[in-house]
Design a protein around this motif. Structure first.
Motif, PDB file in Angstrom:
ATOM      1  N   ALA A  24     112.951   2.693  34.119  1.00 12.68           N
ATOM      2  CA  ALA A  24     111.920   2.323  33.135  1.00 12.68           C
ATOM      3  C   ALA A  24     110.897   1.380  33.767  1.00 12.68           C
ATOM      4  O   ALA A  24     109.689   1.500  33.523  1.00 12.68           O
ATOM      5  CB  ALA A  24     112.574   1.670  31.917  1.00 12.68           C
ATOM      6  N   TYR A  25     111.369   0.449  34.609  1.00 11.49           N
ATOM      7  CA  TYR A  25     110.456  -0.468  35.301  1.00 11.49           C
ATOM      8  C   TYR A  25     109.575   0.284  36.294  1.00 11.49           C
ATOM      9  O   TYR A  25     108.370   0.011  36.398  1.00 11.49           O
ATOM     10  CB  TYR A  25     111.247  -1.555  36.029  1.00 11.49           C
ATOM     11  CG  TYR A  25     110.414  -2.355  36.987  1.00 11.49           C
ATOM     12  CD1 TYR A  25     109.382  -3.174  36.523  1.00 11.49           C
ATOM     13  CD2 TYR A  25     110.618  -2.276  38.357  1.00 11.49           C
ATOM     14  CE1 TYR A  25     108.591  -3.901  37.406  1.00 11.49           C
ATOM     15  CE2 TYR A  25     109.837  -2.994  39.238  1.00 11.49           C
ATOM     16  CZ  TYR A  25     108.821  -3.801  38.760  1.00 11.49           C
ATOM     17  OH  TYR A  25     108.032  -4.504  39.639  1.00 11.49           O
ATOM     18  N   MET A  26     110.155   1.231  37.022  1.00 10.65           N
ATOM     19  CA  MET A  26     109.378   2.016  37.987  1.00 10.65           C
ATOM     20  C   MET A  26     108.245   2.781  37.308  1.00 10.65           C
ATOM     21  O   MET A  26     107.171   2.965  37.877  1.00 10.65           O
ATOM     22  CB  MET A  26     110.303   2.993  38.736  1.00 10.65           C
ATOM     23  CG  MET A  26     111.235   2.308  39.733  1.00 10.65           C
ATOM     24  SD  MET A  26     112.570   3.387  40.317  1.00 10.65           S
ATOM     25  CE  MET A  26     111.645   4.720  41.069  1.00 10.65           C
ATOM     26  N   ILE A  27     108.503   3.214  36.073  1.00  8.68           N
ATOM     27  CA  ILE A  27     107.491   3.976  35.332  1.00  8.68           C
ATOM     28  C   ILE A  27     106.447   3.059  34.720  1.00  8.68           C
ATOM     29  O   ILE A  27     105.240   3.288  34.835  1.00  8.68           O
ATOM     30  CB  ILE A  27     108.172   4.833  34.230  1.00  8.68           C
ATOM     31  CG1 ILE A  27     109.060   5.902  34.881  1.00  8.68           C
ATOM     32  CG2 ILE A  27     107.126   5.479  33.319  1.00  8.68           C
ATOM     33  CD1 ILE A  27     109.986   6.608  33.919  1.00  8.68           C
ATOM     34  N   SER A  28     106.896   1.968  34.081  1.00  5.33           N
ATOM     35  CA  SER A  28     105.973   1.111  33.328  1.00  5.33           C
ATOM     36  C   SER A  28     105.404  -0.058  34.136  1.00  5.33           C
ATOM     37  O   SER A  28     104.322  -0.560  33.837  1.00  5.33           O
ATOM     38  CB  SER A  28     106.675   0.549  32.088  1.00  5.33           C
ATOM     39  OG  SER A  28     107.680  -0.371  32.492  1.00  5.33           O
ATOM     40  N   THR A  37     116.116  -5.616  34.758  1.00  8.06           N
ATOM     41  CA  THR A  37     116.760  -4.805  35.801  1.00  8.06           C
ATOM     42  C   THR A  37     117.511  -5.678  36.790  1.00  8.06           C
ATOM     43  O   THR A  37     118.657  -5.388  37.160  1.00  8.06           O
ATOM     44  CB  THR A  37     115.713  -3.957  36.546  1.00  8.06           C
ATOM     45  OG1 THR A  37     115.041  -3.110  35.613  1.00  8.06           O
ATOM     46  CG2 THR A  37     116.358  -3.103  37.625  1.00  8.06           C
ATOM     47  N   ALA A  38     116.875  -6.766  37.226  1.00  4.87           N
ATOM     48  CA  ALA A  38     117.512  -7.666  38.190  1.00  4.87           C
ATOM     49  C   ALA A  38     118.786  -8.274  37.629  1.00  4.87           C
ATOM     50  O   ALA A  38     119.828  -8.325  38.302  1.00  4.87           O
ATOM     51  CB  ALA A  38     116.533  -8.758  38.607  1.00  4.87           C
ATOM     52  N   ARG A  39     118.721  -8.726  36.384  1.00  2.00           N
ATOM     53  CA  ARG A  39     119.893  -9.347  35.764  1.00  2.00           C
ATOM     54  C   ARG A  39     120.995  -8.322  35.497  1.00  2.00           C
ATOM     55  O   ARG A  39     122.181  -8.604  35.714  1.00  2.00           O
ATOM     56  CB  ARG A  39     119.485 -10.052  34.473  1.00  2.00           C
ATOM     57  CG  ARG A  39     118.732 -11.361  34.727  1.00  2.00           C
ATOM     58  CD  ARG A  39     118.028 -11.880  33.470  1.00  2.00           C
ATOM     59  NE  ARG A  39     117.407 -13.176  33.663  1.00  2.00           N
ATOM     60  CZ  ARG A  39     116.267 -13.387  34.304  1.00  2.00           C
ATOM     61  NH1 ARG A  39     115.609 -12.351  34.836  1.00  2.00           N
ATOM     62  NH2 ARG A  39     115.768 -14.604  34.435  1.00  2.00           N
ATOM     63  N   ALA A  40     120.598  -7.142  35.038  1.00  2.44           N
ATOM     64  CA  ALA A  40     121.588  -6.091  34.760  1.00  2.44           C
ATOM     65  C   ALA A  40     122.278  -5.639  36.048  1.00  2.44           C
ATOM     66  O   ALA A  40     123.486  -5.378  36.049  1.00  2.44           O
ATOM     67  CB  ALA A  40     120.912  -4.901  34.084  1.00  2.44           C
ATOM     68  N   THR A  41     121.519  -5.592  37.134  1.00  2.00           N
ATOM     69  CA  THR A  41     122.107  -5.195  38.419  1.00  2.00           C
ATOM     70  C   THR A  41     123.092  -6.256  38.908  1.00  2.00           C
ATOM     71  O   THR A  41     124.149  -5.927  39.460  1.00  2.00           O
ATOM     72  CB  THR A  41     121.014  -4.958  39.475  1.00  2.00           C
ATOM     73  OG1 THR A  41     120.078  -4.001  38.971  1.00  2.00           O
ATOM     74  CG2 THR A  41     121.600  -4.426  40.775  1.00  2.00           C
ATOM     75  N   LEU A  42     122.761  -7.515  38.705  1.00  4.89           N
ATOM     76  CA  LEU A  42     123.666  -8.594  39.096  1.00  4.89           C
ATOM     77  C   LEU A  42     124.974  -8.512  38.309  1.00  4.89           C
ATOM     78  O   LEU A  42     126.070  -8.630  38.882  1.00  4.89           O
ATOM     79  CB  LEU A  42     123.003  -9.957  38.863  1.00  4.89           C
ATOM     80  CG  LEU A  42     123.877 -11.188  39.151  1.00  4.89           C
ATOM     81  CD1 LEU A  42     124.322 -11.210  40.611  1.00  4.89           C
ATOM     82  CD2 LEU A  42     123.137 -12.462  38.791  1.00  4.89           C
ATOM     83  N   ILE A  43     124.865  -8.280  37.010  1.00  2.00           N
ATOM     84  CA  ILE A  43     126.068  -8.159  36.168  1.00  2.00           C
ATOM     85  C   ILE A  43     126.888  -6.937  36.596  1.00  2.00           C
ATOM     86  O   ILE A  43     128.127  -6.991  36.663  1.00  2.00           O
ATOM     87  CB  ILE A  43     125.680  -8.074  34.680  1.00  2.00           C
ATOM     88  CG1 ILE A  43     125.048  -9.399  34.239  1.00  2.00           C
ATOM     89  CG2 ILE A  43     126.900  -7.754  33.815  1.00  2.00           C
ATOM     90  CD1 ILE A  43     124.390  -9.356  32.875  1.00  2.00           C
ATOM     91  N   GLN A 107     111.896  -3.580  44.669  1.00  3.80           N
ATOM     92  CA  GLN A 107     112.710  -3.247  43.496  1.00  3.80           C
ATOM     93  C   GLN A 107     112.899  -1.746  43.342  1.00  3.80           C
ATOM     94  O   GLN A 107     113.946  -1.286  42.898  1.00  3.80           O
ATOM     95  CB  GLN A 107     112.096  -3.849  42.228  1.00  3.80           C
ATOM     96  CG  GLN A 107     112.495  -5.311  42.035  1.00  3.80           C
ATOM     97  CD  GLN A 107     112.343  -5.749  40.590  1.00  3.80           C
ATOM     98  OE1 GLN A 107     111.235  -6.035  40.153  1.00  3.80           O
ATOM     99  NE2 GLN A 107     113.437  -5.828  39.863  1.00  3.80           N
ATOM    100  N   THR A 108     111.882  -0.993  43.731  1.00  6.49           N
ATOM    101  CA  THR A 108     112.011   0.466  43.684  1.00  6.49           C
ATOM    102  C   THR A 108     113.091   0.922  44.654  1.00  6.49           C
ATOM    103  O   THR A 108     113.934   1.763  44.320  1.00  6.49           O
ATOM    104  CB  THR A 108     110.669   1.141  44.040  1.00  6.49           C
ATOM    105  OG1 THR A 108     109.686   0.745  43.070  1.00  6.49           O
ATOM    106  CG2 THR A 108     110.795   2.649  44.049  1.00  6.49           C
TER     107      THR A 108
END
Length: 199
Positions: A24-28, A37-43, A107-108
């Motif tokens: 979603a971040y890559m698109i928007s 995204t960063a926080r979700a990836t860390l979790i 990030q991509t």
């Protein structure tokens, strides 16, 4: 032993959640999605590390009960779990760095690596299921068969009927002991205890 299956569910689902936010971040290219995204990836990385750790604790408990093929599969499963835990940690660091530095390309890259790790996690989950259902569930029967074959071999060597019966009684004692050990490993209540509870 029973903590590992629970932790694995988080390790399977959270990378999917993180990858979804990453796409979603890559698109928007919205900053809020970058942070999520960063926080979700860390979790997700922490969940992966927890899954590896709990698996590392659970594996030795059933290792001796598996056939040679099952033992080999379990060792491969453990090794891939370690690689996934390390990979997810690195991917999380890349995501966080990309978010802090506001580097879309970083990030991509991290999101693409995350998708690769996510797909590998699905493969790891499939392998884990095969260990449980192909090797883990029948391992009790495998050990029972082994005990009975040893008893039959001992009985064949004996001429005395009492000695032959004793060989099979010893095998039954081994099987009973094995059942108790397996119940303990899986956290099941032994039947004797269940009967006492009912009384």
């Amino acid at each position: 032993m029973m903590i590992h299956p629970a932790s694995v569910h988080f390790a399977m689902v959270l990378p999917v959640v993180a990858a979804t936010f990453g796409i979603a971040y890559m698109i928007s290219k919205k900053e809020i999605l970058s942070k999520i995204t960063a926080r979700a990836t860390l979790i997700a990385a922490l969940a992966m590390i927890a899954a590896w750790y709990t698996g590392n604790q659970a594996g030795p408990q059933i290792f001796d009960y598996l056939s040679e093929t099952g033992k080999h599969e379990l060792l491969e499963h453990k090794e891939l779990g370690l690689y996934l835990a390390i990979s997810m940690g690195i991917i999380a660091l890349l995501q966080i760095a990309g978010c802090r530095l506001k580097k879309f390309g970083l990030q991509t890259l991290a999101t693409l690596l995350l998708i690769g790790a996510m797909l590998t996690t699905f493969l790891q989950g499939k392998d884990g299921g095969e260990i449980v259902y192909n090797y883990g569930m029948p391992f009790k029967a495998y050990m029972m068969e082994k005990s009975l074959k040893e008893a039959a071999a001992t009985a064949d060597e004996e001429e005395d009927c009492d000695a032959q019966v004793e060989a099979y009684e010893d095998a039954l004692d081994d099987i009973s002991s094995l059942s108790e050990e397996v119940d303990t490993i899986y956290g099941n209540t032994p039947k004797a205890d269940e009967n006492e509870d009912n009384d």
